[in-house]
Design an enzyme around this catalytic site. Structure first.
Site, short mmCIF file in Angstrom:
data_model
loop_
_atom_site.label_atom_id
_atom_site.label_comp_id
_atom_site.label_asym_id
_atom_site.label_seq_id
_atom_site.Cartn_x
_atom_site.Cartn_y
_atom_site.Cartn_z
N SER A 175 -6.40 -0.85 -11.47
CA SER A 175 -5.70 -0.03 -12.45
C SER A 175 -4.62 -0.87 -13.11
O SER A 175 -4.13 -1.86 -12.54
CB SER A 175 -5.05 1.18 -11.77
OG SER A 175 -4.08 1.80 -12.59
N TYR A 198 1.40 2.54 -4.81
CA TYR A 198 0.16 2.61 -5.59
C TYR A 198 -0.10 1.28 -6.28
O TYR A 198 -1.22 0.75 -6.28
CB TYR A 198 0.25 3.73 -6.63
CG TYR A 198 -0.94 3.82 -7.55
CD1 TYR A 198 -2.19 4.21 -7.06
CD2 TYR A 198 -0.83 3.53 -8.91
CE1 TYR A 198 -3.29 4.29 -7.90
CE2 TYR A 198 -1.92 3.62 -9.75
CZ TYR A 198 -3.15 4.00 -9.25
OH TYR A 198 -4.24 4.08 -10.08
#
Length: 322
Positions: free
Chosen positions: A160, A185
């Site tokens: 990502s 994350y």
């Protein structure tokens, strides 16, 4: 063999391309794909597009009953049970698949969680690092015999743009102090990219290539841990919960395109270890702090090798151990 430079190749596709468009003219009959999380969000669209092009798609799912409901009506798909946060579950799934005697053409590590509250799995591992990275690391290593026995398999690790948030925190990978859900994350997504980098280095001589990628921003169940107020503040949705055009979100069909392109495109033959976005090889991240491209810390070969060693120690699995 060195890894090619991290620069665009002019694929002919872009941010608006869909999974069906990148598969146009490609016949996947006789091919087998495994798509983790392939029953929700962009994973569901990835499964649908691959199956439509003729591939047999195996969808390992933490909630197999839900997966079967979501995949109903899509032909050439099968569901099995897999919890990426449980290494015993990973081992059991891999053993069942290997017992079938089939080979794998595409392994798409699509499942993931984002910005969840601090939780722990296994022996106290931080959940985002454990689920997004360690589970997929163990899965690919346990499935290695089926990957290497095929005719040029590809492993696709869905990272990502969130990897910009954090490199691997080598001094505290498991966030034992000062947990930050977004930086955790970011570390997990950096790990996804480094995993693909090292797997490609180790596997290329056996014909297995690996890529990582940013699929784009998509409103999917990935946002389930985020309160509505936070998404409004970030400019993702309005007060009624509707996605805002200014947020630049892709549709699931567009979001699935880059990982489908990574798995199947002839333009990537002979390449590997690269980070992709918008159906092309991504450029290095600019120094102006913008979110485009890929950070050096997510493609660095030394950090990739270091993460592989750490992952092997944590999981007890390494298909390349001598």
């Amino acid at each position: 063999m060195s890894t090619p430079a991290q620069h665009k190749i002019g694929s002919g596709f872009g941010a608006d391309s869909t999974a069906d468009e990148v598969l146009r003219g490609i016949d996947l009959t006789g091919k087998l794909a495994i798509v983790t999380g392939g029953y929700s969000g962009l994973g569901l669209e990835t499964t649908r597009a691959l199956a439509k092009a003729g591939a047999r798609v195996v969808v390992p799912a933490r909630r197999p009953d839900v997966a079967r409901q979501e995949l109903a009506g899509i032909e050439n798909v099968e569901v099995d049970e897999l919890d990426l946060g449980d290494l015993d579950s990973v081992r059991a799934f891999a053993e069942r698949f290997l017992a079938s005697g089939r080979t794998i053409d595409f392994l798409i590590d699509n499942a993931g969680i984002m910005a969840c509250p601090e939780t722990r799995v296994g022996p106290g591992w931080e959940t985002q690092f454990a689920t997004n990275h360690l589970g997929h690391y163990a899965l690919a290593n346990r499935l290695w015999p089926a990957l290497v026995s095929g005719d040029g398999a590809r492993v696709v690790s869905v990272s990502s743009r969130g990897h910009h948030l954090s490199p691997v925190r080598w001094d505290d990978v498991q966030w034992t102090e000062g947990y930050d859900k977004w930086q955790a994350y970011g570390q997990a997504k950096t790990a996804n990219a480094l995993f693909a980098r090292q797997l490609d280095t180790l596997g290329r001589d056996s014909g297995v290539r690996a890529f990582s990628l940013h699929p784009g921003g998509i409103m999917t169940p990935l946002q389930r841990h985020l309160p509505k107020e936070e998404m409004v503040e970030r400019g993702w949705i309005d007060e009624q919960g509707n996605p805002l055009d200014v947020a630049g979100f892709k549709t699931p069909e567009q979001g699935a395109a880059t990982q489908v392109w990574a798995a199947t495109s002839p333009r990537l033959d002979g390449l590997g270890g690269l980070y992709l976005e918008d159906c092309d090889i991504a450029e290095p991240a600019p120094e102006d702090g913008s979110w485009a491209g890929v950070k050096d810390w997510a493609t660095d070969p030394e950090q990739a090798a270091r993460l592989w060693t750490l992952s092997a120690e944590l999981t007890g699995v390494d298909a390349f151990a001598e």
